[in-house]
Design a protein around this motif. Structure first.
Motif, PDB file in Angstrom:
ATOM      1  N   SER A 191       0.686  -1.159   0.103  1.00 54.10           N
ATOM      2  CA  SER A 191      -0.132  -0.424   0.163  1.00 54.10           C
ATOM      3  C   SER A 191       0.903   1.227  -0.104  1.00 54.10           C
ATOM      4  O   SER A 191       2.004   1.479   0.676  1.00 54.10           O
ATOM      5  CB  SER A 191      -0.841   0.096   1.129  1.00 54.10           C
ATOM      6  N   ASP A 192       0.343   2.183  -0.484  1.00 57.27           N
ATOM      7  CA  ASP A 192       1.177   3.420  -0.400  1.00 57.27           C
ATOM      8  C   ASP A 192       0.567   3.906   1.155  1.00 57.27           C
ATOM      9  O   ASP A 192      -0.309   3.528   1.517  1.00 57.27           O
ATOM     10  CB  ASP A 192       0.662   4.500  -1.507  1.00 57.27           C
ATOM     11  N   PRO A 252       5.103   6.289  -1.860  1.00 52.13           N
ATOM     12  CA  PRO A 252       4.493   4.883  -2.699  1.00 52.13           C
ATOM     13  C   PRO A 252       4.720   3.591  -2.186  1.00 52.13           C
ATOM     14  O   PRO A 252       5.488   3.469  -1.259  1.00 52.13           O
ATOM     15  CB  PRO A 252       5.384   5.229  -3.938  1.00 52.13           C
ATOM     16  N   PRO A 253       3.879   2.710  -2.594  1.00 53.38           N
ATOM     17  CA  PRO A 253       4.153   1.130  -2.394  1.00 53.38           C
ATOM     18  C   PRO A 253       5.483   0.675  -2.350  1.00 53.38           C
ATOM     19  O   PRO A 253       6.162   1.237  -3.506  1.00 53.38           O
ATOM     20  CB  PRO A 253       2.954   0.480  -3.038  1.00 53.38           C
ATOM     21  N   GLY A 254       5.829  -0.168  -1.620  1.00 51.37           N
ATOM     22  CA  GLY A 254       6.881  -0.870  -1.852  1.00 51.37           C
ATOM     23  C   GLY A 254       8.181  -0.208  -1.214  1.00 51.37           C
ATOM     24  O   GLY A 254       9.236  -0.762  -1.390  1.00 51.37           O
ATOM     25  N   VAL A 255       8.036   0.844  -0.793  1.00 52.47           N
ATOM     26  CA  VAL A 255       9.432   1.777  -0.219  1.00 52.47           C
ATOM     27  C   VAL A 255       9.798   1.099   1.266  1.00 52.47           C
ATOM     28  O   VAL A 255       8.925   1.237   2.054  1.00 52.47           O
ATOM     29  CB  VAL A 255       9.277   3.085  -0.239  1.00 52.47           C
ATOM     30  N   ARG A 299      -5.465  -4.058   3.252  1.00 50.85           N
ATOM     31  CA  ARG A 299      -4.801  -4.977   1.964  1.00 50.85           C
ATOM     32  C   ARG A 299      -5.612  -6.170   1.273  1.00 50.85           C
ATOM     33  O   ARG A 299      -6.920  -6.488   1.657  1.00 50.85           O
ATOM     34  CB  ARG A 299      -3.790  -6.073   2.999  1.00 50.85           C
ATOM     35  N   GLN A 300      -5.248  -6.370   0.122  1.00 55.14           N
ATOM     36  CA  GLN A 300      -6.098  -7.459  -0.549  1.00 55.14           C
ATOM     37  C   GLN A 300      -5.712  -8.704  -0.292  1.00 55.14           C
ATOM     38  O   GLN A 300      -4.473  -9.191   0.410  1.00 55.14           O
ATOM     39  CB  GLN A 300      -5.948  -7.394  -2.119  1.00 55.14           C
TER      40      GLN A 300
END
Ligand SMILES: [Fe+2]
Length: 177
Positions: A51-52, A87-90, A109-110
């Protein structure tokens, strides 16, 4: 239609300070997850998720450490009243004291999405350990559970390069978190 939630952030910070709790979930529905967090004095790991994140600093100061794609560590400093988007993933490590408070807004979350924590040696920077967890209900405080697994595991806290053992930051008596 449900009544639209309106939240008094000052009241939430007082509730957290008085109860000793670390996190108060405001809502987790409609694709949105929002919570108010108090700082954790022992926080040193980097969180990675799909997620962001929007952070709004309600009170106090946060040093938001993050890692660039080439592994460099940077710090964004947030003072009360300021906000930022990530952003996502950082990989990021929000470091702020227990008397500072932040509003965090993420997306729910999915199915199948996994959050990760990465710890690095504080002496030489070597990667130490990964904990993974699923955020199906943030009210169950999956974050504190992941910390506990790491700090209870001395082998995971021991650097394979230089031998430094990260101290068990949760060994001291803690208030409910
Ligand atoms: Fe090390």
């Amino acid at each position: 239609m449900k009544q639209l939630p309106v939240v008094d952030l000052e009241a939430i910070t007082r509730e957290l300070a008085e109860s000793g709790m670390r996190v108060k979930v405001l809502w987790q529905e409609g694709g949105s997850l929002a919570f108010v967090a108090r700082g954790r004095e022992y926080r040193s790991e980097f969180h990675i998720n799909a997620s962001d994140e929007v952070t709004y600093m309600i009170k106090g100061r946060m040093d938001l450490h993050y890692r660039t794609p080439d592994g460099k560590e940077e710090i964004a400093v947030l003072h009360a009243g300021s906000t930022n988007w990530m952003p996502p993933g950082v990989p990021h490590s929000p470091r702020f004291p227990p008397d500072a408070f932040a509003l965090i807004v993420e997306r729910e979350r999915q199915a199948g999405e996994i959050d990760k924590f990465h710890w690095y040696c504080q002496s030489c920077g070597t990667f130490l350990h990964e904990e993974t967890f699923v955020v199906s209900d943030y009210r169950a405080d999956p974050v504190s559970q992941a910390y506990r697994r790491f700090f209870d595991n001395e082998q995971a806290r021991t650097c394979k390069t230089c031998g430094t053992v990260m101290p068990n930051a949760m060994a001291a008596p803690q208030t409910a978190s």
